[in-house]
Write an enzyme that holds these catalytic residues in place. Structure first.
Site, PDB file in Angstrom:
ATOM      1  N   ASP A   1       0.870  -1.172   0.000  1.00 37.66           N
ATOM      2  CA  ASP A   1       0.000   0.000   0.000  1.00 37.66           C
ATOM      3  C   ASP A   1       0.911   1.227   0.000  1.00 37.66           C
ATOM      4  O   ASP A   1       1.419   1.626   1.046  1.00 37.66           O
ATOM      5  CB  ASP A   1      -0.908  -0.014   1.232  1.00 37.66           C
ATOM      6  CG  ASP A   1      -1.820   1.194   1.300  1.00 37.66           C
ATOM      7  OD1 ASP A   1      -2.210   1.721   0.234  1.00 37.66           O
ATOM      8  OD2 ASP A   1      -2.149   1.624   2.420  1.00 37.66           O
TER       9      ASP A   1
ATOM     10  N   GLU B   1      -1.359  -1.495  -4.623  1.00 38.90           N
ATOM     11  CA  GLU B   1      -2.602  -0.746  -4.783  1.00 38.90           C
ATOM     12  C   GLU B   1      -2.361   0.429  -5.716  1.00 38.90           C
ATOM     13  O   GLU B   1      -1.362   1.135  -5.600  1.00 38.90           O
ATOM     14  CB  GLU B   1      -3.104  -0.248  -3.425  1.00 38.90           C
ATOM     15  CG  GLU B   1      -4.473   0.393  -3.503  1.00 38.90           C
ATOM     16  CD  GLU B   1      -5.027   0.707  -2.126  1.00 38.90           C
ATOM     17  OE1 GLU B   1      -5.612  -0.197  -1.512  1.00 38.90           O
ATOM     18  OE2 GLU B   1      -4.855   1.860  -1.702  1.00 38.90           O
TER      19      GLU B   1
ATOM     20  N   ASP C   1      -2.185   1.063   7.259  1.00 38.15           N
ATOM     21  CA  ASP C   1      -1.393   0.830   6.051  1.00 38.15           C
ATOM     22  C   ASP C   1      -1.018  -0.647   5.917  1.00 38.15           C
ATOM     23  O   ASP C   1      -1.077  -1.210   4.824  1.00 38.15           O
ATOM     24  CB  ASP C   1      -0.133   1.702   6.074  1.00 38.15           C
ATOM     25  CG  ASP C   1      -0.476   3.167   6.249  1.00 38.15           C
ATOM     26  OD1 ASP C   1      -1.028   3.758   5.312  1.00 38.15           O
ATOM     27  OD2 ASP C   1      -0.222   3.699   7.341  1.00 38.15           O
TER      28      ASP C   1
END
Length: 171
Positions: free
Chosen positions: A12, A72, A144
């Site tokens: 992420d 992502e 996160d």
């Protein structure tokens, strides 16, 4: 005979905080391996922060040796300068596993949320809760890291499609 386990690194990306999570997938069985958050130093220039991000992710790759990675996709912020900086961090996050020979797939945030929670507009708390349900051993301390695990889970469930898209794009 059980299918072989595939080790997946979910990422992420962020310039201030980059979450990472490692799982193993064997068929439909998911196993938590590790997770954490890279926190580049607040001081120093952008290049120093990006270098620190690369160094820490290279350590994660060396320690956990994933077979595949999933990142992502970045959404566009209202502030173009912030979007550009996030894009640079995302570039480092994608480049680091690629340099280690690890194939990298990308997933939109809405797709990740829909995969793990069932709704594309899921809140952070819902993602954290589902990661605890899907990976009860997970010991993430930040949103996160939970998000990175969600990216890894999404890849585990959709990796066949991602590989097919990559083959089609290479033609």
């Amino acid at each position: 005979m059980a299918p072989p386990a595939i080790r997946i690194l979910g990422l992420d990306p962020g310039l201030r905080r980059t979450g990472w999570g490692v799982i193993e997938a064997a068929g439909t069985r998911l196993t938590f391996v590790a997770c954490g958050t890279v926190l580049p130093p607040e001081e120093g220039g952008l290049a120093d922060r990006l270098a620190a991000l690369h160094t820490e992710l290279a350590r994660v790759l060396s320690a956990y040796r994933p077979d595949e990675a999933a990142v992502e996709e970045t959404f566009v912020n209202v502030n173009p300068a912030s979007t550009l900086k996030l894009g640079q961090a995302r570039g480092v996050v994608m480049l680091t596993p690629a340099l280690a020979g690890v194939p990298v797939s990308e997933y939109a945030a809405l797709f990740v949320k829909k995969t793990v929670v069932g709704a594309g507009r899921a809140e952070k708390a819902q993602i954290r809760m589902m990661m605890k349900v899907l990976l009860p051993q997970a010991d993430f301390e930040t949103d996160d890291a939970a998000d990175a695990l969600a990216v890894a889970v999404t890849h585990a469930q959709h990796r066949g499609m991602a590989q097919m898209k990559a083959r089609m794009a290479a033609r």
